[in-house]
Design an enzyme around this catalytic site. Structure first.
Site, PDB file in Angstrom:
ATOM      1  N   ARG A  94     -45.885 -56.332 -16.815  1.00 42.36           N
ATOM      2  CA  ARG A  94     -45.950 -56.306 -15.162  1.00 42.36           C
ATOM      3  C   ARG A  94     -44.883 -57.846 -14.967  1.00 42.36           C
ATOM      4  O   ARG A  94     -44.440 -57.530 -14.233  1.00 42.36           O
ATOM      5  CB  ARG A  94     -47.173 -56.560 -15.208  1.00 42.36           C
ATOM      6  CG  ARG A  94     -48.119 -57.009 -13.777  1.00 42.36           C
ATOM      7  CD  ARG A  94     -47.349 -56.034 -12.575  1.00 42.36           C
ATOM      8  NE  ARG A  94     -48.476 -54.230 -13.020  1.00 42.36           N
ATOM      9  CZ  ARG A  94     -48.026 -52.990 -12.355  1.00 42.36           C
ATOM     10  NH1 ARG A  94     -47.608 -53.438 -11.439  1.00 42.36           N
ATOM     11  NH2 ARG A  94     -48.679 -52.237 -12.616  1.00 42.36           N
ATOM     12  N   ASN A 353     -55.476 -57.838 -18.716  1.00 38.49           N
ATOM     13  CA  ASN A 353     -55.619 -57.051 -19.115  1.00 38.49           C
ATOM     14  C   ASN A 353     -54.566 -55.802 -18.228  1.00 38.49           C
ATOM     15  O   ASN A 353     -54.195 -55.714 -18.209  1.00 38.49           O
ATOM     16  CB  ASN A 353     -56.874 -56.511 -18.228  1.00 38.49           C
ATOM     17  CG  ASN A 353     -58.579 -55.882 -18.909  1.00 38.49           C
ATOM     18  OD1 ASN A 353     -57.689 -54.582 -19.617  1.00 38.49           O
ATOM     19  ND2 ASN A 353     -59.074 -56.681 -19.773  1.00 38.49           N
ATOM     20  N   HIS A 355     -53.547 -54.084 -15.847  1.00 38.98           N
ATOM     21  CA  HIS A 355     -52.580 -54.109 -15.020  1.00 38.98           C
ATOM     22  C   HIS A 355     -51.544 -55.149 -15.492  1.00 38.98           C
ATOM     23  O   HIS A 355     -49.923 -54.574 -15.406  1.00 38.98           O
ATOM     24  CB  HIS A 355     -53.250 -54.474 -13.420  1.00 38.98           C
ATOM     25  CG  HIS A 355     -52.340 -54.361 -12.102  1.00 38.98           C
ATOM     26  ND1 HIS A 355     -51.367 -55.643 -11.895  1.00 38.98           N
ATOM     27  CD2 HIS A 355     -52.072 -53.332 -11.494  1.00 38.98           C
ATOM     28  CE1 HIS A 355     -50.713 -54.881 -10.705  1.00 38.98           C
ATOM     29  NE2 HIS A 355     -50.683 -54.095 -10.604  1.00 38.98           N
ATOM     30  N   CYS A 356     -51.426 -55.993 -16.571  1.00 37.24           N
ATOM     31  CA  CYS A 356     -50.682 -56.598 -16.479  1.00 37.24           C
ATOM     32  C   CYS A 356     -49.795 -56.112 -17.538  1.00 37.24           C
ATOM     33  O   CYS A 356     -49.157 -56.702 -17.893  1.00 37.24           O
ATOM     34  CB  CYS A 356     -51.307 -57.860 -17.091  1.00 37.24           C
ATOM     35  SG  CYS A 356     -52.823 -58.979 -16.225  1.00 37.24           S
ATOM     36  N   ILE A 357     -50.295 -55.105 -18.373  1.00 40.30           N
ATOM     37  CA  ILE A 357     -49.879 -54.632 -20.182  1.00 40.30           C
ATOM     38  C   ILE A 357     -48.719 -53.571 -19.242  1.00 40.30           C
ATOM     39  O   ILE A 357     -48.460 -52.839 -19.943  1.00 40.30           O
ATOM     40  CB  ILE A 357     -50.529 -53.972 -21.041  1.00 40.30           C
ATOM     41  CG1 ILE A 357     -51.098 -52.946 -20.713  1.00 40.30           C
ATOM     42  CG2 ILE A 357     -51.293 -54.847 -21.066  1.00 40.30           C
ATOM     43  CD1 ILE A 357     -52.126 -52.682 -21.367  1.00 40.30           C
TER      44      ILE A 357
END
Length: 374
Positions: A94, A353, A355-357
């Site tokens: 992200r 989490n 969304h971050c990956i």
């Protein structure tokens, strides 16, 4: 890799679409750092694989993997998931991947932000980050998309778009001295508008308590539809997150989006509070230049850190007392998508989490077809 475009998305009539608009696929990176992912990243790799498999039920998934770890990733990932040799310093697609923008005729291009590992030498999480700096242009090259090189430090998780001209950000992150110390709020707004096409920027204050990204907005709040936002909520006024969420709620209640609408706010309960255990911390390798992790540290846990896919929503499962309730709530918010929960504590231990990956590549042509009057 081709040279970047010399104009801006705004000047070319491009804008950042919403995540709930059509995708042509999703990109991820493969976790390997033993100083950030415990037990040589084996538990994290299983969690990343579970996320990739869940998203692949709805849209194509590509995973970038370092050459030395290609075989293990290929073995753990389903055959329908594309595995690409791609070097990086860690696995936060992200933030290091491209932020895509679309034109009125459906053309897709990508914005390549400067990246400094969430703060550089002033509070950054690791050093060096030179391979991460190259990820966005590599992804855009593989996707065959033209690239804009933005002149500021910014991460994909620091901005959230409604696809209609509104951008959601936090002061804690974008006004932090460790990102763009020579720029003020107005200058940052101007550059964000130039590279996302936004016309209205809503500033929230702080991000989730103890979020080591300096308060990324995607962990606190996100657009779930035009004029609708999901916001992490904490009822316990003794918890530091309660004041942060209340402040965000008040700002959102007072705000108007780019089309002049008041915002409908969905309060999503906070899991936990959750902490890293001593056993989990003991599974990490200590390295110079990397932020150390210790048992007892508060984790920046949030159910808002989900990924909206074509026809689905992939949500981190973090607290057995709340997981089922949150799934039901999100299913009401997304009645036309299937909400799928994935155990995600191992991702949270690394500092983020789901969304971050992940990072979506929009399907601009499908979006253009859907928006064309009949």
């Amino acid at each position: 890799m081709s040279d970047p475009l010399t104009s801006t998305p705004q000047a070319d009539g491009f804008h950042m679409p919403a995540e709930f608009e059509p995708h042509r696929g999703c990109w991820m990176l493969w976790p390997t750092r033993p100083d950030n992912w415990r037990e040589q990243a084996r538990p994290a790799q299983r969690a990343f694989a579970a996320v990739a498999h869940a998203i692949a039920r709805f849209e194509p998934v590509s995973v970038g993997v370092a050459v030395d770890h290609y075989d293990e990733a290929r073995r753990l990932l389903e055959p329908r998931i594309r595995v690409v040799r791609l070097e990086s310093d860690d696995a936060w697609m992200r933030d290091v991947g491209p932020t895509c923008v679309v034109g009125s005729k459906g053309e897709v291009r990508g914005v390549d932000w400067h990246f400094n590992a969430w703060g550089g030498l002033d509070g950054g999480l690791y050093f060096p980050w030179d391979r991460d700096e190259l990820v966005a242009r590599r992804v855009l090259s593989l996707e065959g998309l033209a690239r804009y090189r933005a002149p500021i430090v910014c991460e994909g998780g620091a901005i959230h778009s409604d696809g209609e001209g509104t951008l959601l950000v936090t002061e804690e992150c974008l006004l932090n001295r460790n990102r763009n110390p020579s720029l003020g709020r107005r200058q940052i707004e101007t550059l964000l508008q130039a590279y996302t096409g936004a016309t209205q920027i809503i500033w929230l204050g702080r991000g989730v308590f103890n979020d080591e990204t300096d308060g990324h907005v995607d962990n606190l709040a996100c657009f779930v539809a035009p004029g609708e936002i999901a916001l992490l909520w904490c009822d316990d006024r003794r918890d530091p997150q309660a004041a942060i969420s209340r402040d965000a709620f008040e700002r959102l209640s007072d705000a108007r989006d780019a089309r002049g609408r008041r915002l409908k706010i969905h309060k999503i309960p906070m899991p936990g509070p959750l902490e890293m255990t001593d056993i989990e911390a003991a599974g990490l390798v200590t390295r110079p230049g990397t932020k150390p992790r210790k048992g007892g540290e508060r984790l920046a846990a949030s159910y808002v850190n989900f990924y909206i896919a074509n026809g689905g929503v992939v949500v981190p499962m973090l607290d057995r007392r709340l997981d089922a309730k949150v799934i039901v709530q999100l299913q009401r918010i997304f009645p036309n998508r299937r909400v799928v929960g994935v155990p995600a504590r191992e991702i949270l231990l690394g500092g983020g989490n789901i969304h971050c990956i992940t990072q979506q590549i929009p399907d601009g042509r499908q979006r253009a077809r859907q928006s064309t009057p009949r």
